[in-house]
Design an enzyme around this catalytic site. Structure first.
Site, PDB file in Angstrom:
ATOM      1  N   ASN A 151      16.336  11.400 -40.195  1.00  0.00           N
ATOM      2  CA  ASN A 151      16.166  10.757 -38.904  1.00  0.00           C
ATOM      3  C   ASN A 151      16.776   9.331 -39.200  1.00  0.00           C
ATOM      4  OD1 ASN A 151      14.113   9.996 -41.096  1.00  0.00           O
ATOM      5  ND2 ASN A 151      12.845   9.038 -39.739  1.00  0.00           N
ATOM      6  N   GLY A 227      10.218  12.780 -46.540  1.00  0.00           N
ATOM      7  CA  GLY A 227      10.265  13.940 -45.554  1.00  0.00           C
ATOM      8  C   GLY A 227       8.665  14.248 -45.137  1.00  0.00           C
ATOM      9  N   GLU A 249       7.013   9.966 -49.893  1.00  0.00           N
ATOM     10  CA  GLU A 249       7.109   9.115 -48.500  1.00  0.00           C
ATOM     11  C   GLU A 249       7.112  10.203 -47.443  1.00  0.00           C
ATOM     12  OE1 GLU A 249       6.814   6.079 -48.732  1.00  0.00           O
ATOM     13  OE2 GLU A 249       7.202   5.427 -50.631  1.00  0.00           O
ATOM     14  N   CYS A 283       9.343   7.604 -38.886  1.00  0.00           N
ATOM     15  CA  CYS A 283       7.963   7.874 -39.636  1.00  0.00           C
ATOM     16  C   CYS A 283       6.939   6.575 -39.372  1.00  0.00           C
ATOM     17  CB  CYS A 283       8.040   7.815 -40.722  1.00  0.00           C
ATOM     18  SG  CYS A 283       8.997   6.583 -41.915  1.00  0.00           S
ATOM     19  N   GLU A 461       7.874   2.400 -52.753  1.00  0.00           N
ATOM     20  CA  GLU A 461       9.203   1.959 -52.753  1.00  0.00           C
ATOM     21  C   GLU A 461       9.254   0.613 -52.321  1.00  0.00           C
ATOM     22  OE1 GLU A 461      11.182   4.992 -49.796  1.00  0.00           O
ATOM     23  OE2 GLU A 461      11.543   6.022 -51.569  1.00  0.00           O
TER      24      GLU A 461
HETATM   25  P1  NDP Z   1      11.682  17.933 -44.374  1.00  0.00           P
HETATM   26  O1  NDP Z   1      10.325  17.591 -45.214  1.00  0.00           O
HETATM   27  O2  NDP Z   1      11.945  18.960 -43.560  1.00  0.00           O
HETATM   28  O3  NDP Z   1      12.866  17.457 -45.190  1.00  0.00           O
HETATM   29  C1  NDP Z   1      13.274  16.240 -46.006  1.00  0.00           C
HETATM   30  C2  NDP Z   1      14.338  16.650 -46.916  1.00  0.00           C
HETATM   31  O4  NDP Z   1      13.763  17.556 -48.012  1.00  0.00           O
HETATM   32  C3  NDP Z   1      15.474  17.371 -46.389  1.00  0.00           C
HETATM   33  O5  NDP Z   1      16.308  16.956 -47.403  1.00  0.00           O
HETATM   34  C4  NDP Z   1      15.161  18.763 -46.645  1.00  0.00           C
HETATM   35  O6  NDP Z   1      16.209  19.514 -46.972  1.00  0.00           O
HETATM   36  C5  NDP Z   1      14.567  18.675 -48.008  1.00  0.00           C
HETATM   37  N1  NDP Z   1      13.650  19.735 -48.445  1.00  0.00           N
HETATM   38  C6  NDP Z   1      13.095  20.836 -47.628  1.00  0.00           C
HETATM   39  N2  NDP Z   1      12.322  21.645 -48.311  1.00  0.00           N
HETATM   40  C7  NDP Z   1      12.680  21.429 -49.619  1.00  0.00           C
HETATM   41  C8  NDP Z   1      12.079  21.886 -51.016  1.00  0.00           C
HETATM   42  N3  NDP Z   1      11.468  23.030 -51.085  1.00  0.00           N
HETATM   43  N4  NDP Z   1      12.672  21.433 -52.193  1.00  0.00           N
HETATM   44  C9  NDP Z   1      13.241  20.245 -52.010  1.00  0.00           C
HETATM   45  N5  NDP Z   1      13.779  19.629 -50.924  1.00  0.00           N
HETATM   46  C10 NDP Z   1      13.447  20.030 -49.863  1.00  0.00           C
HETATM   47  O7  NDP Z   1      11.649  16.481 -43.552  1.00  0.00           O
HETATM   48  P2  NDP Z   1      12.585  16.176 -42.109  1.00  0.00           P
HETATM   49  O8  NDP Z   1      14.050  16.153 -42.622  1.00  0.00           O
HETATM   50  O9  NDP Z   1      12.375  17.128 -41.088  1.00  0.00           O
HETATM   51  O10 NDP Z   1      11.923  14.736 -41.842  1.00  0.00           O
HETATM   52  C11 NDP Z   1      11.114  14.304 -40.989  1.00  0.00           C
HETATM   53  C12 NDP Z   1       9.819  14.093 -41.757  1.00  0.00           C
HETATM   54  O11 NDP Z   1      10.377  12.920 -42.794  1.00  0.00           O
HETATM   55  C13 NDP Z   1       8.762  13.596 -40.958  1.00  0.00           C
HETATM   56  O12 NDP Z   1       7.653  14.120 -41.265  1.00  0.00           O
HETATM   57  C14 NDP Z   1       8.506  11.959 -41.263  1.00  0.00           C
HETATM   58  O13 NDP Z   1       7.434  11.339 -40.953  1.00  0.00           O
HETATM   59  C15 NDP Z   1       9.122  11.848 -42.399  1.00  0.00           C
HETATM   60  N6  NDP Z   1       9.410  10.790 -42.983  1.00  0.00           N
HETATM   61  C16 NDP Z   1       8.967   9.829 -43.518  1.00  0.00           C
HETATM   62  C17 NDP Z   1       9.231   8.687 -43.933  1.00  0.00           C
HETATM   63  C18 NDP Z   1       8.558   7.639 -45.146  1.00  0.00           C
HETATM   64  O14 NDP Z   1       8.861   7.056 -45.539  1.00  0.00           O
HETATM   65  N7  NDP Z   1       7.172   8.007 -45.154  1.00  0.00           N
HETATM   66  C19 NDP Z   1      10.420   7.874 -43.508  1.00  0.00           C
HETATM   67  C20 NDP Z   1      11.294   8.994 -42.587  1.00  0.00           C
HETATM   68  C21 NDP Z   1      10.907  10.210 -42.329  1.00  0.00           C
HETATM   69  P3  NDP Z   1      17.056  20.314 -45.451  1.00  0.00           P
HETATM   70  O15 NDP Z   1      17.138  19.181 -44.348  1.00  0.00           O
HETATM   71  O16 NDP Z   1      18.061  20.896 -45.725  1.00  0.00           O
HETATM   72  O17 NDP Z   1      15.829  21.428 -45.059  1.00  0.00           O
END
Ligand code: NDP
Length: 481
Positions: A151, A227, A249, A283, A461
Site C-alpha cells: 500500500n 501486512g 504491524e 492501515c 516501530e
Molecule cells: P500481506 O499480509 O498479504 O503481505 C505483506 C507482505 O508479506 C508481502 O510482502 C507479502 O508478500 C508477504 N507475505 C505473505 N505471506 C507471507 C509468508 N507466509 N511469509 C512471509 N511473508 C509473507 O499484506 P498486504 O500486502 O495485502 O498488505 C495489506 C495489509 O497490510 C493490510 O492488512 C494493512 O492493514 C496492513 N498494513 C499494516 C500497517 C501497519 O503499520 N500496521 C501499515 C500498512 C499496511 P506477497 O505480496 O508477495 O504475497
C-alpha cells in the site's frame, strides 16, 4: 518492458530458477514488466552475502553509517520525480500523492534514522554499596528480515530498512510482489551512496515462498513485518519455535469518533482524507465513522456532498483524488464487501461501483463508497476492507461511542473530534489502540512509538523503540572493588 532483478551482494541478479512473475500497472491492467519469482536458494544467497558483510558493517562507526544513510536520503530526494512516477505506476496511487507523501517520507526515513542513531543511548545502573556498575551494551542483532506490503511500498520498506541498517544490522528484505518497482530502484541508490555490498539484499518473490524462506531461515534472527493480520499470525507461528525477535504491524479497522462540539469544518475536510486517501488503502484510515446523533444528519449530507466532488481518475492526472486500487484480486475483494450490504440492514449512501476512466478503461478503479450501517457487529464494521469504503453510524454519549470504538478485534489507531479537553484525555486513556489522534489524522512525528494493540500487531516501530528492536541488549556488570 522493465526487468526487475534481485539485489544480492551489491549486484543486480536474476532468480536462480529463472522464473518470473508479471508486474502490472493497475491503472490500465497492462503488464509493464517482470520480477523474480525467487526461491529459498536466492534467500540463502542473500543471507550469505549479508552474513559476510556483517563482520565489517557492525563495526563501522556510527558516524560513517549515519553519513551513508544521509547520502541515501539525498539521492532519493534528487530522484523524486522518477521514483514518484514509478510508485504511482506500480501501485495506482495518484502521482501527486507519491510526490508529496510517499517518496519524501522514504527519504525522511533514512534522514531521520541517520540522525537518531547518533543520539541513541543505553542505560547504566550503579550499585554503590556493592561497588559495581551495570551498563547495557546494545549490539546489532546480526542478519534481520524486513517484509513489507504494497500500500505504501517505498515508504514502508524504508521505514524498516533504515533503522535496521542504522543499528548496524545487515538486511534481507522482501517488498510485496504486487509493488516491487521502487525497492528495485532503491538498490541502485544504495550502491551509489556507498553502502557496502551485502549490507542490504533485496529478494523479490511471493510471500508464501520467498517471504516464508526469510521467516524460516534459522540464522535470520529478527523479522520486521508489516501486512495483514492473518499473515502476521502465520509468521508468528513459524518464527516462535525459532525464538526470533518479531515486530508485527498488522491490519486495522479504525474508529473515527465525531462529537458535536468539534471544529466542524476542519473535521469534515480531514474526514474525507482519513476515509479515502490512497484509495482507503492505508492501515490508519478511519473506516468506521461514528457521529454524535445530534449532528448525524447534517454530517451525513455534508460528507456525501464532499465525497461526490472527489475525482476518480488516472493516477498521472493532476486533479485526480482517487487512483486505481492496487490489483484486480484486491478490487474484487473490496467489491465483494459491497455485496454484504444486502445481508446486513445496511444502505449504500454513495458509490459502491467499479468505474471506468478515460485512457484506463481496464484499470481497477472504484467509486469512494459510504455505507450506513445499523449495527457495529456487522461484517462491514468488523472486517478490514482496506479500500475506499467507510461506514457511518450515529451514537449517543461518551459511553456508547467508546464501546463502539473498542468493540472490534483490531487496535491500530483512533481519531476523536471534540473540543472538550476532559473528554479528549478520557478517550486517549480508554481507547484500546496504539495511536490516538485528537482533532487531527495521520500527523506523524517519527520520534514517536508506532504500532497497534490487539490483533493490529506486536511491538512498536519509530524513534528509539525500533532501534531497541533492532539491537540485542546485553547487561554487563563490572565490580570495581
Ligand atoms: P500481506 O499480509 O498479504 O503481505 C505483506 C507482505 O508479506 C508481502 O510482502 C507479502 O508478500 C508477504 N507475505 C505473505 N505471506 C507471507 C509468508 N507466509 N511469509 C512471509 N511473508 C509473507 O499484506 P498486504 O500486502 O495485502 O498488505 C495489506 C495489509 O497490510 C493490510 O492488512 C494493512 O492493514 C496492513 N498494513 C499494516 C500497517 C501497519 O503499520 N500496521 C501499515 C500498512 C499496511 P506477497 O505480496 O508477495 O504475497
Amino acid at each position: 518492458m522493465i526487468t526487475i532483478k534481485n539485489y544480492i551482494n551489491g549486484t543486480y541478479c536474476e532468480p536462480s530458477n529463472n522464473e518470473w512473475l508479471e508486474a502490472i500497472d493497475p491503472s490500465t491492467g497492462v503488464v509493464y514488466g517482470r520480477l523474480p519469482n525467487s526461491t529459498d536458494k536466492d534467500v540463502e544467497e542473500a543471507y550469505k552475502a549479508a552474513n559476510t558483510a556483517f563482520a565489517s558493517w557492525s563495526k563501522t562507526s556510527v558516524g560513517q553509517r549515519s553519513e551513508i544513510l544521509r547520502k541515501i536520503a539525498d539521492l532519493i530526494v534528487s530522484k523524486l520525480d522518477a521514483l514518484a512516477a514509478a510508485e504511482s505506476m506500480d501501485n495506482g496511487k495518484p502521482l501527486s500523492l507519491a510526490k508529496e507523501v510517499d517518496i519524501p517520507r522514504a527519504a525522511l526515513n533514512f534522514r531521520f534514522f541517520s540522525q537518531a542513531i547518533t543520539q541513541f543511548y543505553s542505560e547504566s545502573h550503579e550499585q554503590v554499596s556493592q561497588k559495581s556498575i551495570n551498563f547495557t551494551l546494545r549490539q546489532p542483532i546480526g542478519i534481520v528480515g524486513c517484509i513489507s506490503p504494497w500500500n505504501l511500498p517505498l515508504y514502508l520498506f524504508t521505514w524498516k530498512i533504515a533503522p535496521a541498517l542504522a543499528a548496524g544490522n545487515c538486511v534481507v528484505a522482501k517488498p510485496s510482489e504486487v509493488t516491487p518497482y521502487t525497492a528495485f530502484l532503491l538498490a541502485e541508490i544504495c550502491t551509489k551512496a556507498g553502502l557496502p555490498k551485502g549490507v542490504l539484499n533485496i529478494v523479490h518473490g511471493m510471500g508464501h515462498t520467498t517471504g516464508q524462506a526469510i521467516v524460516e531461515h534459522p540464522n535470520i534472527k529478527a523479522i520486521s513485518f508489516t501486512g495483514g493480520t492473518k499473515t502476521g499470525a502465520h509468521i508468528a507461528k513459524t518464527a516462535a519455535p525459532l525464538f526470533k525477535k518479531l515486530s508485527l504491524e498488522l491490519g486495522g479497522k479504525n474508529p473515527n469518533i465525531i462529537f458535536a462540539d468539534c471544529d466542524y469544518k476542519k473535521m469534515l475536510s480531514t474526514t474525507v482524507k482519513s476515509s479515502f486517501a490512497n484509495q482507503g488503502q492505508i492501515c490508519l484510515c478511519g473506516s468506521r465513522i461514528f457521529v454524535e446523533a445530534s449532528i448525524y444528519e447534517q454530517f451525513k449530507n455534508d460528507f456525501i456532498e464532499k465525497v461526490k466532488q472527489l475525482k476518480v481518475g488516472l493516477p498521472s492526472e493532476k486533479n485526480t483524488d482517487i487512483g486505481a486500487l492496487v490489483s484486480k484480486p484486491h478490487l474484487d475483494k473490496v467489491l465483494s464487501y459491497i455485496e454484504q450490504v444486502k445481508q446486513e440492514k445496511a444502505t449504500v449512501l454513495y458509490g459502491g461501483e467499479r468505474v471506468s476512466v478515460e485512457n484506463g478503461k481496464n484499470g481497477y478503479f472504484m467509486q469512494p463508497t459510504i455505507i450506513e450501517v445499523s449495527s457495529n457487529d456487522c461484517v462491514l464494521n468488523q472486517e478490514e476492507i482496506f479500500g475506499p469504503v467507510v461506514t457511518l453510524m450515529p451514537f449517543k454519549g461518551d459511553t456508547e461511542a467508546l464501546k463502539l470504538a473498542n468493540n472490534v478485534k483490531y487496535g491500530l489507531s483512533a481519531t476523536v473530534w471534540t473540543n472538550n479537553l476532559k473528554r479528549s484525555l478520557y478517550f486517549s486513556e480508554q481507547l484500546q489502540t496504539g495511536i490516538v489522534w485528537i482533532n487531527t489524522w495521520l500527523q506523524r512525528d517519527l520520534r514517536t512509538p508506532f504500532g497497534g494493540a490487539k490483533s493490529s500487531g506486536v511491538g512498536r516501530e519509530g524513534g528509539f523503540e525500533v532501534l531497541r528492536f533492532f539491537t540485542e541488549a546485553k547487561n554487563v556488570c563490572i565490580n570495581y572493588e
